[in-house]
Design a protein around this motif. Sequence first.
Motif, PDB file in Angstrom:
ATOM      1  N   GLN A  84       5.938  12.788 -46.536  1.00 24.85           N
ATOM      2  CA  GLN A  84       5.114  11.785 -45.829  1.00 24.85           C
ATOM      3  C   GLN A  84       5.440  11.765 -44.336  1.00 24.85           C
ATOM      4  O   GLN A  84       4.538  11.633 -43.507  1.00 24.85           O
ATOM      5  CB  GLN A  84       5.324  10.397 -46.435  1.00 24.85           C
ATOM      6  N   ASP A  85       6.729  11.925 -43.989  1.00 25.80           N
ATOM      7  CA  ASP A  85       7.092  11.876 -42.565  1.00 25.80           C
ATOM      8  C   ASP A  85       6.519  13.075 -41.815  1.00 25.80           C
ATOM      9  O   ASP A  85       6.050  12.945 -40.685  1.00 25.80           O
ATOM     10  CB  ASP A  85       8.622  11.838 -42.409  1.00 25.80           C
ATOM     11  N   GLU A  86       6.561  14.245 -42.464  1.00 29.64           N
ATOM     12  CA  GLU A  86       6.015  15.437 -41.791  1.00 29.64           C
ATOM     13  C   GLU A  86       4.494  15.334 -41.628  1.00 29.64           C
ATOM     14  O   GLU A  86       3.918  15.873 -40.683  1.00 29.64           O
ATOM     15  CB  GLU A  86       6.382  16.696 -42.588  1.00 29.64           C
ATOM     16  N   ILE A  87       3.833  14.633 -42.547  1.00 31.84           N
ATOM     17  CA  ILE A  87       2.377  14.441 -42.426  1.00 31.84           C
ATOM     18  C   ILE A  87       2.098  13.457 -41.280  1.00 31.84           C
ATOM     19  O   ILE A  87       1.313  13.727 -40.371  1.00 31.84           O
ATOM     20  CB  ILE A  87       1.777  13.957 -43.772  1.00 31.84           C
ATOM     21  N   VAL A  88       2.796  12.318 -41.317  1.00 29.82           N
ATOM     22  CA  VAL A  88       2.610  11.288 -40.288  1.00 29.82           C
ATOM     23  C   VAL A  88       2.954  11.832 -38.890  1.00 29.82           C
ATOM     24  O   VAL A  88       2.269  11.552 -37.904  1.00 29.82           O
ATOM     25  CB  VAL A  88       3.495  10.061 -40.626  1.00 29.82           C
ATOM     26  N   ASP A  89       4.018  12.636 -38.820  1.00 29.67           N
ATOM     27  CA  ASP A  89       4.512  13.055 -37.508  1.00 29.67           C
ATOM     28  C   ASP A  89       3.612  14.073 -36.815  1.00 29.67           C
ATOM     29  O   ASP A  89       3.721  14.276 -35.608  1.00 29.67           O
ATOM     30  CB  ASP A  89       5.952  13.559 -37.621  1.00 29.67           C
ATOM     31  N   GLN A  90       2.693  14.689 -37.549  1.00 31.77           N
ATOM     32  CA  GLN A  90       1.725  15.550 -36.869  1.00 31.77           C
ATOM     33  C   GLN A  90       0.866  14.686 -35.943  1.00 31.77           C
ATOM     34  O   GLN A  90       0.551  15.076 -34.821  1.00 31.77           O
ATOM     35  CB  GLN A  90       0.847  16.280 -37.887  1.00 31.77           C
ATOM     36  N   VAL A  91       0.519  13.491 -36.404  1.00 24.73           N
ATOM     37  CA  VAL A  91      -0.279  12.582 -35.575  1.00 24.73           C
ATOM     38  C   VAL A  91       0.588  11.980 -34.465  1.00 24.73           C
ATOM     39  O   VAL A  91       0.170  11.900 -33.305  1.00 24.73           O
ATOM     40  CB  VAL A  91      -0.917  11.472 -36.433  1.00 24.73           C
ATOM     41  N   ARG A  92       1.820  11.592 -34.807  1.00 23.57           N
ATOM     42  CA  ARG A  92       2.711  11.042 -33.773  1.00 23.57           C
ATOM     43  C   ARG A  92       2.998  12.076 -32.698  1.00 23.57           C
ATOM     44  O   ARG A  92       3.064  11.776 -31.514  1.00 23.57           O
ATOM     45  CB  ARG A  92       4.002  10.524 -34.404  1.00 23.57           C
ATOM     46  N   PHE A  93       3.163  13.339 -33.119  1.00 15.38           N
ATOM     47  CA  PHE A  93       3.370  14.404 -32.134  1.00 15.38           C
ATOM     48  C   PHE A  93       2.186  14.478 -31.167  1.00 15.38           C
ATOM     49  O   PHE A  93       2.345  14.521 -29.951  1.00 15.38           O
ATOM     50  CB  PHE A  93       3.554  15.761 -32.839  1.00 15.38           C
ATOM     51  N   PHE A  94       0.969  14.464 -31.710  1.00 18.49           N
ATOM     52  CA  PHE A  94      -0.207  14.601 -30.851  1.00 18.49           C
ATOM     53  C   PHE A  94      -0.447  13.355 -29.990  1.00 18.49           C
ATOM     54  O   PHE A  94      -0.980  13.464 -28.891  1.00 18.49           O
ATOM     55  CB  PHE A  94      -1.453  14.941 -31.669  1.00 18.49           C
ATOM     56  N   ARG A  95      -0.028  12.192 -30.457  1.00 19.84           N
ATOM     57  CA  ARG A  95      -0.126  11.003 -29.583  1.00 19.84           C
ATOM     58  C   ARG A  95       0.700  11.237 -28.319  1.00 19.84           C
ATOM     59  O   ARG A  95       0.256  10.948 -27.214  1.00 19.84           O
ATOM     60  CB  ARG A  95       0.421   9.774 -30.307  1.00 19.84           C
ATOM     61  N   GLY A  96       1.901  11.757 -28.514  1.00 14.88           N
ATOM     62  CA  GLY A  96       2.762  12.065 -27.366  1.00 14.88           C
ATOM     63  C   GLY A  96       2.136  13.138 -26.488  1.00 14.88           C
ATOM     64  O   GLY A  96       2.155  13.049 -25.260  1.00 14.88           O
ATOM     65  N   TYR A  97       1.539  14.146 -27.131  1.00 15.88           N
ATOM     66  CA  TYR A  97       0.930  15.249 -26.383  1.00 15.88           C
ATOM     67  C   TYR A  97      -0.244  14.756 -25.531  1.00 15.88           C
ATOM     68  O   TYR A  97      -0.382  15.135 -24.364  1.00 15.88           O
ATOM     69  CB  TYR A  97       0.464  16.339 -27.352  1.00 15.88           C
TER      70      TYR A  97
END
Length: 353
Positions: free
Chosen positions: A127-140
């Motif tokens: 679940q964290d790896e799924i969620v963090d794709q979106v969190r990564f792109f928010r930062g990007y």
Amino acid sequence: MDDSRASRLADVLSGESSFRIRQAEEALYGGHFRSWTETASLPKVLRERLEAEIPWLSVSKVAIFPSKRSDAWKALLRTSDGNGVESVLMRNSRNHFTVCVSTQIGCAMNCAFCATGKIGLIRNLSQDEIVDQVRFFRGYVADSKLSGEITNIVLMGMGEPLANYEEVREALRTFTGPMGIGTTRITVSTVGLLPGLDRLVKDPDWPPVRIAVSLHAANENTRKNMMPTTSTGFLDRLVAWSHDYAEAFPEKRRHLTFEYLLLAGINDSEEDARKLIALSRRVGKVRINLIPYNSTDSIHSGSDANTVMRFKRWIESNGITVTIRKSQGGDIAAACGQLAGKTVSGERITNSG
Ligand code: SAH
């Protein structure tokens, strides 16, 4: 053992006030911070513990590939065990961004036209790896000073979401809960795994996000050839399920979508359209999303633009809502069906050890 971020966070925060717990959660998921260090409102001692025990992101950037038209960016991310995950950021004309997230590394469904299927399944994403794709792109988006924000999420990257049911459900709960993304702005696309579909209509913890079923053919034999997971009687069972779905999620905005990839000479004739119309009528409340084929190294070729338009007219002249998916990111191998965890040089990132 549950080593999800939520459970580690609960450990670190046990004994803290509900105010602090909300503050830490808001720091992680609210989208305003890029690391624990920035969260000045948390007491220093707590911040240092969080920093030491809870990694801010479970994936790290390997490379970003921007499309020439600046409407799509593919990220190649690495998991902590050294596997490669691909996610795609897409921008629409109103400066709204959609992230297309992966739910597995590789995929076991083996659809004939899809590049991810050729890899086979390596493992489920957490679940964290799924969620963090979106969190990564928010930062990007923030770092690159792109104007606009991420408003939509589609679970249409690598993998079959319903083959990773629990982790996907927990990720959806984080998206719709602390990350504040509306349920009608999230779409889960599935090959149509019936046990998973049956389960979600009965699951009180499944957020009422949109569902898109990759139908691709309204003839069972044609579908079997395209998608080997098609079981005998699949179409009838899908119709029955769609009625359960409509009953469980009666609001109009929870509508169901059938995705329909158009392949030349395979599923794009008038007869195929007639079958699709008949099936849609049996379902009732359904929209059709026609998908132009993105090239992979499969033997198939996509229907030409005229055929796609003609197919669309056949469907809509029968009063069924139909749209054509706009393909983005084809020049960076980021379009539907092209994700295979490869760098631009074609080398695949997987953890072989
Ligand atoms: N496993 C899920 C989600 C991943 S694929 C599913 O099957 O729905 C997302 C969508 O892209 C699916 O509809 C899939 O069938 C489609 N797709 C796969 N390969 C494609 C290709 N080469 N061109 C266009 N769409 C493709």
